[in-house]
Design a protein around this motif. Structure first.
Motif, mmCIF file in Angstrom:
data_model
loop_
_atom_site.group_PDB
_atom_site.id
_atom_site.type_symbol
_atom_site.label_atom_id
_atom_site.label_comp_id
_atom_site.label_asym_id
_atom_site.label_seq_id
_atom_site.Cartn_x
_atom_site.Cartn_y
_atom_site.Cartn_z
ATOM 1 N N UNK A 97 -38.014 -1.139 -1.700
ATOM 2 C CA UNK A 97 -39.215 -1.269 -2.514
ATOM 3 C C UNK A 97 -40.346 -2.006 -1.803
ATOM 4 N N UNK A 98 -40.130 -2.408 -0.561
ATOM 5 C CA UNK A 98 -41.169 -3.119 0.176
ATOM 6 C C UNK A 98 -42.248 -2.157 0.640
ATOM 7 N N UNK A 99 -43.501 -2.562 0.563
ATOM 8 C CA UNK A 99 -44.616 -1.747 1.023
ATOM 9 C C UNK A 99 -44.674 -1.817 2.544
ATOM 10 N N UNK A 100 -44.849 -0.659 3.157
ATOM 11 C CA UNK A 100 -44.959 -0.585 4.611
ATOM 12 C C UNK A 100 -46.282 0.083 4.920
ATOM 13 N N UNK A 101 -47.176 -0.623 5.613
ATOM 14 C CA UNK A 101 -48.511 -0.079 5.821
ATOM 15 C C UNK A 101 -48.667 0.628 7.162
ATOM 16 N N UNK A 102 -48.275 -0.003 8.241
ATOM 17 C CA UNK A 102 -48.559 0.564 9.559
ATOM 18 C C UNK A 102 -47.291 0.962 10.314
ATOM 19 N N UNK A 103 -46.319 1.430 9.582
ATOM 20 C CA UNK A 103 -45.072 1.841 10.207
ATOM 21 C C UNK A 103 -45.216 3.252 10.759
ATOM 22 N N UNK A 104 -44.731 3.486 11.981
ATOM 23 C CA UNK A 104 -44.799 4.840 12.529
ATOM 24 C C UNK A 104 -43.686 5.677 11.921
ATOM 25 N N UNK A 105 -43.946 6.949 11.780
ATOM 26 C CA UNK A 105 -42.998 7.867 11.163
ATOM 27 C C UNK A 105 -41.906 8.216 12.152
ATOM 28 N N UNK A 106 -40.660 8.057 11.757
ATOM 29 C CA UNK A 106 -39.552 8.427 12.640
ATOM 30 C C UNK A 106 -39.254 9.902 12.476
ATOM 31 N N UNK A 107 -39.067 10.568 13.592
ATOM 32 C CA UNK A 107 -38.711 11.982 13.571
ATOM 33 C C UNK A 107 -37.897 12.270 14.811
ATOM 34 N N UNK A 122 -50.255 11.674 14.270
ATOM 35 C CA UNK A 122 -50.908 12.754 13.528
ATOM 36 C C UNK A 122 -50.495 12.786 12.059
ATOM 37 N N UNK A 123 -49.202 12.747 11.783
ATOM 38 C CA UNK A 123 -48.707 12.962 10.424
ATOM 39 C C UNK A 123 -48.729 11.675 9.619
ATOM 40 N N UNK A 124 -49.419 11.732 8.493
ATOM 41 C CA UNK A 124 -49.456 10.610 7.552
ATOM 42 C C UNK A 124 -48.807 11.062 6.251
ATOM 43 N N UNK A 125 -47.794 10.351 5.819
ATOM 44 C CA UNK A 125 -47.078 10.677 4.596
ATOM 45 C C UNK A 125 -47.946 10.353 3.389
ATOM 46 N N UNK A 126 -48.231 11.342 2.541
ATOM 47 C CA UNK A 126 -49.073 11.091 1.365
ATOM 48 C C UNK A 126 -48.394 10.139 0.375
ATOM 49 N N UNK A 127 -49.206 9.456 -0.422
ATOM 50 C CA UNK A 127 -48.667 8.533 -1.434
ATOM 51 C C UNK A 127 -47.758 9.260 -2.413
ATOM 52 N N UNK A 128 -48.079 10.504 -2.699
ATOM 53 C CA UNK A 128 -47.285 11.305 -3.630
ATOM 54 C C UNK A 128 -45.836 11.437 -3.148
ATOM 55 N N UNK A 131 -43.217 8.043 -3.665
ATOM 56 C CA UNK A 131 -42.818 7.555 -4.983
ATOM 57 C C UNK A 131 -41.316 7.399 -5.096
ATOM 58 N N UNK A 132 -40.909 6.383 -5.801
ATOM 59 C CA UNK A 132 -39.500 6.200 -6.125
ATOM 60 C C UNK A 132 -39.183 7.089 -7.321
ATOM 61 N N UNK A 133 -38.055 7.771 -7.267
ATOM 62 C CA UNK A 133 -37.686 8.663 -8.363
ATOM 63 C C UNK A 133 -38.565 9.897 -8.402
ATOM 64 N N UNK A 134 -38.832 10.464 -7.237
ATOM 65 C CA UNK A 134 -39.700 11.627 -7.115
ATOM 66 C C UNK A 134 -39.107 12.835 -7.846
ATOM 67 N N UNK A 135 -39.948 13.595 -8.516
ATOM 68 C CA UNK A 135 -39.486 14.805 -9.203
ATOM 69 C C UNK A 135 -39.198 15.891 -8.179
#
Length: 161
Positions: A97-107, A122-128, A131-135
């Protein structure tokens, strides 16, 4: 075969009788290890009877974990991390549940380190998609969005080379 049926029935009834009792972390870990061993057996060859026995035991262990190990009682050597706001145990999901602001995306989709770094930038994960408990609709959208972004990135990468 009768022994296994009796064992399973005993386990199920014992689980219902002691549903409120929590196991120690060590006991929960041993149950998890037994389930992992059963899961590895599932991946190897086995007979039909053994498969039925393994499935029944796996379900019984799953029930034990659900009833007794969701919040295990503190063992004598339990680790606790403290902060100024609250006390956290190692099995809670506070880190998720911790907010991560400038973490690079692992791939692991690119073996070339330069391309992997470029993709992470290049890739930025959208806020959508955070979400926890994503539909399931959001999950599908996020998957499709990532695929489109990857196609766009590949096109730009080809132009660059």
């Amino acid at each position: 075969m009768i022994k296994w049926i009796l064992l399973i029935l005993t386990t199920v009834f014992a689980t219902e009788l002691y549903a409120d009792e929590a196991y120690s972390q060590a006991h929960c870990d041993s149950i998890k290890k037994e389930r992992e061993a059963i899961r590895s057996k599932f991946r190897s060859g086995y007979s039909t009877k053994e498969g039925e026995r393994l499935t029944a035991r796996d379900k019984a262990l799953f029930t034990l974990l659900a009833n007794h190990c969701s919040k295990p009682k503190k063992a004598s050597s339990s680790y606790q991390a403290t902060s100024s706001t609250s006390t956290r145990t190692p099995n809670s999901n506070w880190l998720l549940n911790q907010k991560v602001s400038d973490m690079s995306l692992h791939s692991d989709s690119y073996s070339d380190q330069a391309k992997l770094d470029a993709w992470s930038t290049f890739y930025k994960l959208p806020k959508r998609c955070r979400k926890k408990g994503m539909s399931s609709a959001d999950f599908v959208w996020c998957s499709e969005y990532r695929g489109k972004q990857k196609e766009l990135f590949e096109a730009q990468w080809k132009e660059r080379s």
